[in-house]
Design an enzyme around this catalytic site. Structure first.
Site, PDB file in Angstrom:
ATOM      1  CG  ASN A   1      20.756 -17.304   2.983  1.00  0.00           C
ATOM      2  OD1 ASN A   1      20.766 -16.221   2.423  1.00  0.00           O
ATOM      3  ND2 ASN A   1      21.434 -17.533   4.094  1.00  0.00           N
TER       4      ASN A   1
ATOM      5  NE  ARG B   1      24.029 -15.674   7.753  1.00  0.00           N
ATOM      6  CZ  ARG B   1      24.850 -14.825   8.368  1.00  0.00           C
ATOM      7  NH1 ARG B   1      24.900 -14.801   9.683  1.00  0.00           N
ATOM      8  NH2 ARG B   1      25.616 -14.012   7.690  1.00  0.00           N
TER       9      ARG B   1
ATOM     10  CG  HIS C   1      24.538  -7.546  10.470  1.00  0.00           C
ATOM     11  ND1 HIS C   1      24.234  -8.393   9.425  1.00  0.00           N
ATOM     12  CD2 HIS C   1      23.710  -6.476  10.320  1.00  0.00           C
ATOM     13  CE1 HIS C   1      23.277  -7.841   8.679  1.00  0.00           C
ATOM     14  NE2 HIS C   1      22.935  -6.686   9.203  1.00  0.00           N
TER      15      HIS C   1
ATOM     16  CG  HIS D   1      18.473  -4.234  11.061  1.00  0.00           C
ATOM     17  ND1 HIS D   1      18.654  -3.274  10.096  1.00  0.00           N
ATOM     18  CD2 HIS D   1      19.259  -5.272  10.700  1.00  0.00           C
ATOM     19  CE1 HIS D   1      19.516  -3.714   9.192  1.00  0.00           C
ATOM     20  NE2 HIS D   1      19.905  -4.930   9.539  1.00  0.00           N
TER      21      HIS D   1
ATOM     22  CD  GLU E   1      18.304  -8.095   7.804  1.00  0.00           C
ATOM     23  OE1 GLU E   1      18.929  -8.845   7.036  1.00  0.00           O
ATOM     24  OE2 GLU E   1      18.701  -6.942   8.102  1.00  0.00           O
TER      25      GLU E   1
ATOM     26  CD  GLU F   1      24.144  -3.602   7.162  1.00  0.00           C
ATOM     27  OE1 GLU F   1      23.973  -3.504   5.946  1.00  0.00           O
ATOM     28  OE2 GLU F   1      23.305  -4.145   7.928  1.00  0.00           O
TER      29      GLU F   1
END
Length: 142
Positions: A60, A11, A76, A7, A56, A119
């Site tokens: 937060n 943010r 990422h 993926h 994704e 990642e």
């Protein structure tokens, strides 16, 4: 060694607003993770019939003072790897800094020459913790 695309993470400042935008593009929510301890929500959205190609959305709960900015939105790239220890060693042997070592036998982070965060996730169950990874500290940011 096999590597599988997982993926791309971005943010988001307003989860509902962002989801509506991606829905306009034709993406649908395929998975959601609420993490009370970490105080974040992950929403995975993908085109119809393409669950293997999600974006994704990371929200937060306490906000993110870095948003909006050009450098904080993109999170990422994520890849599933056959053997995280073998790949991390290969990367290190070729001069790549392991920013977040795979101490848990499951996850590591590195950066590309252009500073893109990558990642790496162990396919299947996590490998048993092993040296030198267990003792390695983080370097820089992920």
């Amino acid at each position: 060694m096999k590597v599988k695309y997982l993926h791309t993470m971005v943010r988001v400042l307003d989860l509902e607003k962002s989801m509506k935008f991606y829905e306009l593009l034709g993406l649908k929510e395929i998975r959601r993770i609420e993490n009370e301890k970490g105080r974040f929500t992950l929403v995975f959205m993908a085109p119809e019939g393409q669950p293997e190609c999600p974006v994704e959305l990371t929200y937060n709960w306490d906000g993110d003072s870095g948003l909006p900015s050009d450098s904080r939105h993109f999170g990422h790239l994520a890849y599933e790897v056959e053997d995280i220890y073998v790949l991390c060693q290969k990367l290190m042997d070729n001069g790549v800094t392991i920013n977040r070592p795979p101490r848990d036998g499951h996850m590591a982070f590195v950066r590309s020459p252009d500073n893109v965060s990558i990642e790496l996730l162990q396919a299947g169950p996590a490998k048993a913790p092993a040296e030198p990874w267990v003792s390695m500290e983080n370097h820089g940011t992920w």
